[in-house]
Design a protein around this motif. Structure first.
Motif, PDB file in Angstrom:
ATOM      1  N   GLU A  81     -11.411   3.276 -96.549  1.00  0.00           N
ATOM      2  CA  GLU A  81     -12.153   2.162 -97.150  1.00  0.00           C
ATOM      3  C   GLU A  81     -11.596   1.731 -98.500  1.00  0.00           C
ATOM      4  OE1 GLU A  81     -14.156   0.671 -95.278  1.00  0.00           O
ATOM      5  OE2 GLU A  81     -14.202   2.218 -93.741  1.00  0.00           O
ATOM      6  N   ALA A  82     -10.531   2.342 -98.981  1.00  0.00           N
ATOM      7  CA  ALA A  82      -9.884   1.900-100.222  1.00  0.00           C
ATOM      8  C   ALA A  82      -8.801   0.884 -99.858  1.00  0.00           C
ATOM      9  CB  ALA A  82      -9.280   3.080-100.969  1.00  0.00           C
TER      10      ALA A  82
ATOM     11  N   LEU B 251       1.242   0.012-101.337  1.00  0.00           N
ATOM     12  CA  LEU B 251       0.800   0.438-102.654  1.00  0.00           C
ATOM     13  C   LEU B 251      -0.696   0.709-102.637  1.00  0.00           C
ATOM     14  CD1 LEU B 251       2.707  -2.247-104.781  1.00  0.00           C
ATOM     15  CD2 LEU B 251       3.589  -0.091-103.877  1.00  0.00           C
ATOM     16  N   THR B 252      -1.121   1.556-103.534  1.00  0.00           N
ATOM     17  CA  THR B 252      -2.553   1.884-103.617  1.00  0.00           C
ATOM     18  C   THR B 252      -3.283   1.084-104.685  1.00  0.00           C
ATOM     19  OG1 THR B 252      -2.025   3.714-105.105  1.00  0.00           O
ATOM     20  CG2 THR B 252      -2.159   4.212-102.741  1.00  0.00           C
ATOM     21  N   CYS B 253      -2.564   0.284-105.443  1.00  0.00           N
ATOM     22  CA  CYS B 253      -3.204  -0.547-106.467  1.00  0.00           C
ATOM     23  C   CYS B 253      -2.399  -1.818-106.616  1.00  0.00           C
ATOM     24  CB  CYS B 253      -3.319   0.196-107.805  1.00  0.00           C
ATOM     25  SG  CYS B 253      -1.730   0.608-108.537  1.00  0.00           S
ATOM     26  N   CYS B 254      -3.016  -2.822-107.186  1.00  0.00           N
ATOM     27  CA  CYS B 254      -2.342  -4.099-107.429  1.00  0.00           C
ATOM     28  C   CYS B 254      -1.535  -3.985-108.718  1.00  0.00           C
ATOM     29  CB  CYS B 254      -3.367  -5.227-107.544  1.00  0.00           C
ATOM     30  SG  CYS B 254      -2.632  -6.831-107.938  1.00  0.00           S
ATOM     31  N   PRO B 255      -0.214  -4.124-108.656  1.00  0.00           N
ATOM     32  CA  PRO B 255       0.587  -3.957-109.873  1.00  0.00           C
ATOM     33  C   PRO B 255       0.624  -5.190-110.758  1.00  0.00           C
ATOM     34  CG  PRO B 255       2.019  -4.432-108.036  1.00  0.00           C
ATOM     35  CD  PRO B 255       0.623  -4.404-107.481  1.00  0.00           C
ATOM     36  N   ASP B 256      -0.056  -6.238-110.353  1.00  0.00           N
ATOM     37  CA  ASP B 256       0.061  -7.501-111.067  1.00  0.00           C
ATOM     38  C   ASP B 256      -1.321  -8.034-111.424  1.00  0.00           C
ATOM     39  OD1 ASP B 256       1.298  -9.707-112.214  1.00  0.00           O
ATOM     40  OD2 ASP B 256       1.237 -10.849-110.362  1.00  0.00           O
ATOM     41  N   GLU B 257      -2.083  -7.253-112.159  1.00  0.00           N
ATOM     42  CA  GLU B 257      -3.395  -7.718-112.595  1.00  0.00           C
ATOM     43  C   GLU B 257      -3.230  -8.844-113.612  1.00  0.00           C
ATOM     44  OE1 GLU B 257      -6.176  -6.930-111.403  1.00  0.00           O
ATOM     45  OE2 GLU B 257      -5.680  -5.158-110.199  1.00  0.00           O
TER      46      GLU B 257
ATOM     47  N   ASP C 281     -10.326   2.285 -91.838  1.00  0.00           N
ATOM     48  CA  ASP C 281     -11.319   3.352 -91.880  1.00  0.00           C
ATOM     49  C   ASP C 281     -10.634   4.698 -91.657  1.00  0.00           C
ATOM     50  OD1 ASP C 281     -10.712   3.436 -89.204  1.00  0.00           O
ATOM     51  OD2 ASP C 281     -12.622   2.603 -88.534  1.00  0.00           O
ATOM     52  N   ALA C 282     -11.423   5.744 -91.526  1.00  0.00           N
ATOM     53  CA  ALA C 282     -10.868   7.090 -91.387  1.00  0.00           C
ATOM     54  C   ALA C 282     -10.055   7.253 -90.112  1.00  0.00           C
ATOM     55  CB  ALA C 282     -11.996   8.126 -91.434  1.00  0.00           C
ATOM     56  N   ASP C 283     -10.343   6.450 -89.084  1.00  0.00           N
ATOM     57  CA  ASP C 283      -9.608   6.543 -87.821  1.00  0.00           C
ATOM     58  C   ASP C 283      -8.391   5.626 -87.796  1.00  0.00           C
ATOM     59  OD1 ASP C 283     -11.459   8.378 -86.857  1.00  0.00           O
ATOM     60  OD2 ASP C 283     -12.788   6.766 -86.140  1.00  0.00           O
ATOM     61  N   GLY C 284      -8.154   4.897 -88.879  1.00  0.00           N
ATOM     62  CA  GLY C 284      -7.004   4.003 -88.926  1.00  0.00           C
ATOM     63  C   GLY C 284      -7.259   2.619 -88.389  1.00  0.00           C
ATOM     64  N   ALA C 285      -8.483   2.296 -88.006  1.00  0.00           N
ATOM     65  CA  ALA C 285      -8.784   0.962 -87.506  1.00  0.00           C
ATOM     66  C   ALA C 285      -8.778  -0.045 -88.657  1.00  0.00           C
ATOM     67  CB  ALA C 285     -10.130   0.953 -86.798  1.00  0.00           C
ATOM     68  N   ILE C 286      -8.158  -1.190 -88.434  1.00  0.00           N
ATOM     69  CA  ILE C 286      -8.092  -2.226 -89.457  1.00  0.00           C
ATOM     70  C   ILE C 286      -9.453  -2.914 -89.538  1.00  0.00           C
ATOM     71  CG2 ILE C 286      -6.841  -4.251 -90.249  1.00  0.00           C
ATOM     72  CD1 ILE C 286      -5.113  -1.773 -89.989  1.00  0.00           C
TER      73      ILE C 286
END
Length: 388
Positions: free
Chosen positions: A136-137, A181-187, A235-240
């Motif tokens: 969910e992230a 990436l896990t975050c937006c590098p261009d805030e 989600d945890a199962d990889g579903a988009i």
């Protein structure tokens, strides 16, 4: 033998500001040729970065990857498809994704080279390394430029030739790397205001621009090479569960898909008054009524006609003073209008030139004293004649 290795990152190093000067009998080395290439490449990168900025120009959408469920619907878990697109990198490089690329969100991403066949090469010795993902992230799919060496060729050895022939890469090829990436590098920390423009097919499209103020400084070199294409939530199962192609995406404004209409300035004529003018008369007023009359418009009424332009004039009425020579051909004539931007029209509305009226003799003139035709010349009496 692999054809693509050694893909270094390209940063904002624009220190090269000179190019070779060639002259006769010059010894040209590989360093000279590299200097010429680097000069023009850096010039193009500097132009892109300072004039256009960086971001997605067109395409490069993130889509779900079609699945293979028994009912034929759904999507593959953990996988998205990046569509072909054209992107300008933060350092001014052109990134061309020329085919669809599948990206596994559990990995760090994939690499590609423009112009090569699409599809992921299978390496039998290595397996994918999966990264732990927070369910969910949001995960940000981004792309950066890669410059890759290609086409290795044999190089003749130096010396006696006893050593094995070595290989050197003979080409540089534009490539790219699609990362997760896990975050937006261009805030965005700057304040922008939103303006809108009309699209060719109708509707309004917003653009974020800096507010008017003091002159802006040249933008600094971005601290990262990535251009974010959008965000994906799994989600945890990889579903988009969500794909947002606007989250953290920068758009480079392009005029390629925009149309700036050119308003027609061709004059139109609805009426001409009066419909007839007399030959041999000066400064006759002719009023042309229509549309798209520009100041400085020229009115051409044909040979033997002189036109002068009084003021004022309007966009729908154009009065002119007309002087027609008494020898002008008496017939119907076209009205030709020419605007200052060279837009012209020959109007279907015509006017007529009536022939000049015959001249009336003036009392006391030679014409009035002329002997009428058929009257005999009178002889003077002989008494008054003088002998010669």
């Amino acid at each position: 033998m692999k054809t693509e290795t050694m893909c270094p990152d390209i940063a904002c190093d624009y220190s090269v500001a000179e190019r070779p000067r060639y002259y006769a009998r010059q010894l040209i080395t590989d360093e000279t040729l590299r200097l010429e290439q680097k000069y023009f490449i850096d010039k193009m990168r500097r132009h892109n970065r300072l004039m256009h900025g960086y971001g997605v120009v067109c395409g490069a959408q993130i889509c779900v990857s079609p699945g293979c469920k028994t009912n034929g619907s759904g999507s593959k878990p953990w996988e998205v498809i990046v569509k072909p697109g054209y992107i300008l990198g933060p350092y001014g490089d052109e990134i061309i994704i020329d085919c669809e690329r599948a990206v596994d969100l559990r990995t760090r991403g994939v690499s590609g080279v423009t112009g090569e066949p699409c599809g992921e090469p299978i390496d039998p010795w290595c397996s994918d390394v999966y990264e732990p993902r927070d369910p969910e992230a949001p995960l940000f799919v981004a792309v950066k430029y890669k410059e890759c060496q290609a086409r290795p060729v044999r190089v003749q050895p130096v010396g006696c030739g006893c050593d094995d022939n070595q290989c050197e890469y003979s080409r540089w090829r534009d490539g790219y790397e699609i990362g997760v990436l896990t975050c937006c590098p261009d805030e965005r920390t700057e304040s922008y205001m939103t303006v809108s423009f009309v699209q060719p097919g109708g509707g309004m499209s917003p653009i974020a621009v800096r507010p008017q103020g003091p002159p802006q400084f040249c933008p600094e070199c971005p601290p990262h090479p990535w251009v974010v294409l959008g965000s994906v939530i799994v989600d945890a199962d990889g579903a988009i569960t969500k794909i947002d192609n606007c989250d953290c995406r920068r758009i480079v404004f392009s005029l390629a898909s925009r149309l700036v209409p050119c308003p027609s300035k061709v004059p139109t004529v609805t009426s001409i008054e009066p419909a007839a003018l007399d030959a041999g008369v000066i400064d006759q007023r002719l009023t042309i009524t229509g549309d798209n009359f520009e100041p400085g418009m020229i009115v051409d009424l044909g040979p033997g006609v002189t036109v002068t332009y009084p003021s004022p004039v309007t966009a729908t009425q154009f009065p002119v003073n007309v002087t027609i020579d008494h020898t002008a051909l008496a017939t119907e004539r076209y009205v030709i209008l020419i605007n200052p931007d060279c837009a012209m029209i020959r109007s279907d509305k015509k006017f007529s030139v009536t022939p000049a009226a015959p001249a009336t003799p003036v009392a006391g003139s030679k014409a009035s004293l002329a002997r009428p035709r058929g009257v005999a010349k009178r002889s003077l009496p002989s008494k008054g004649r003088k002998k010669i």
